[in-house]
Write an enzyme that holds these catalytic residues in place. Structure first.
Site, short mmCIF file in Angstrom:
data_model
loop_
_atom_site.label_atom_id
_atom_site.label_comp_id
_atom_site.label_asym_id
_atom_site.label_seq_id
_atom_site.Cartn_x
_atom_site.Cartn_y
_atom_site.Cartn_z
N SER A 175 52.28 11.11 22.65
CA SER A 175 53.29 11.82 22.35
C SER A 175 54.76 11.22 22.01
CB SER A 175 52.84 12.89 21.91
OG SER A 175 53.63 13.59 20.97
N THR A 176 55.54 11.56 22.39
CA THR A 176 57.17 12.27 22.05
C THR A 176 57.06 11.04 22.97
OG1 THR A 176 56.78 14.62 21.45
CG2 THR A 176 59.13 13.35 21.76
N HIS A 202 50.92 11.80 19.13
CA HIS A 202 50.59 12.27 17.72
C HIS A 202 51.40 12.34 16.36
CE1 HIS A 202 49.59 15.79 21.42
NE2 HIS A 202 49.05 15.41 20.60
N MET A 296 55.69 15.65 25.08
CA MET A 296 55.55 17.15 24.95
C MET A 296 54.74 17.71 25.04
SD MET A 296 58.56 18.14 22.41
CE MET A 296 59.18 19.33 22.53
N ASP A 299 48.98 18.33 25.93
CA ASP A 299 47.20 18.02 25.72
C ASP A 299 46.61 16.84 26.10
OD1 ASP A 299 45.60 17.45 23.33
OD2 ASP A 299 46.84 16.51 22.25
#
Length: 357
Positions: A175-176, A202, A296, A299
């Protein structure tokens, strides 16, 4: 200027739209952890103000007169590498292309601009941008320059678990900080790996296609955005499309295929890493490799539990090399992760476990 003993996060807004500058100023300024220290209508005016105000985070528009977002980002990171940048991106194909390029150049992350006609724009900013500002303000180093520093050993990662070619599918969640990390990892994957790599990054729709195209242009393996019904092929990387869920399923002919569908979000994520991981565990069992990387939230944790229960091997990105150690953290603490490695190490281990030369 402080909240308790914590110094407020100093934010600068750079956008040529008065509407968006006002929205960002009002919503960010209402949060007690954040102080909007200055604004600018373009990059040319922003750079001297950045030097004067020394913000922690700059919210940067893409399309501006005199000096656009990419030009501003390059100059900003040259002169102020310690300042984090979050792109404020247009939700268009061109906006997605520019955003992916900005992430390659060192922007920490991005948030798409709200459409006031489609809901409460202020609520959207509070939900999406404020958590990102708070989380990224603690990093304190430029990205990806700081990350590349910990990759510079050039030594292959030692193999501590698993045998050469033991895995026939790699499922990766990120993600991030993901686009920058993937631009390091994916070009290092061998074209001779003996199975597919399926990825959930994401991102909203439009952006995942631009990410796949960007990675495909610099990698030996073929990189595509996943689509419903695609047959999985070895040496190919499939990125889940934004705004949809992606699973791996076994067809009646025994071949593994993608199932891409408009399912419910999990952990507010769509695509969700957990959805992909559970399906890979069901389809490949002990021949699957799970990889969890920077991001972050958590998940992927539940999906890794399922993979582990089916005998899959699990790798995690090391805390030092993550932009944000959220997604790998719990699985690492609980011993679900077999090995924690930096990005070079992850690439080497994926190649080894998937039989790549």
């Amino acid at each position: 200027m402080t909240t308790g003993n914590r110094k407020k996060i100093r934010v600068m807004i750079v956008d040529d739209s008065l509407v968006f500058r006002t929205l960002l100023r009002d919503v960010l300024g209402d949060d007690g952890r954040i102080e909007v220290v200055t604004q600018a209508v373009n990059g040319k005016l922003a750079l001297p103000r950045i030097r004067h105000y020394q913000p922690d985070i700059v919210i940067l528009d893409q399309e501006m007169p005199e000096l656009n977002g990419l030009e501003t980002l390059e100059l900003l990171h040259k002169d102020f590498p310690e300042i984090g940048v979050i792109m404020f991106s247009s939700h268009t194909v061109e906006g997605a292309r520019v955003t992916i390029r900005a992430l390659e150049l060192g922007a920490l992350d991005f948030v798409t601009k709200p459409d006031p006609a489609k809901g409460d724009a202020a609520a959207y900013i509070r939900r999406t941008l404020i958590p990102l500002v708070v989380e990224l303000s603690d990093i304190g180093v430029a990205w990806p320059a700081g990350q590349k520093e910990v990759q510079a050993t050039g030594e292959p990662a030692p193999v501590t678990k698993g045998i050469f070619g033991a895995c026939t599918c790699c499922a990766l969640g990120i993600s991030t900080g993901g686009p920058a990390a993937l631009h390091i990892l994916v070009p290092k994957l061998s074209v001779s790996i003996r199975g597919p790599v399926v990825i959930v990054q994401h991102m909203p729709k439009l952006f995942t296609k631009q990410l796949a195209d960007s990675l495909d242009g610099i990698s030996k393996v073929h990189v595509v955005e996943g689509a419903d019904g695609m047959t999985l092929e070895k040496g190919t990387v499939y990125i889940a499309p934004g705004g949809l869920q992606m699973e791996v399923v076994q067809g009646r002919d025994g071949a593994a295929r993608l199932r891409v569908f408009d399912g419910p979000a999990e952990n507010n994520c769509k695509p969700a890493v957990n959805v992909l991981f559970r399906s890979v565990a069901k389809t490949y069992g002990g021949k699957a490799l799970g990889v969890i990387m920077t991001g972050m939230g958590n998940d992927g944790y539940e999906g890794l539990q399922v993979m582990k229960s089916q005998g899959s091997l699990v790798l995690g990105q090391s805390e030092k090399s993550c932009l944000i150690f959220g997604m790998p953290a719990q699985a690492t603490r609980e011993g679900i992760v077999d090995d924690s490695l930096d990005i070079d190490g992850l690439a080497a281990r994926i190649n080894y476990l998937m039989g790549g030369s």
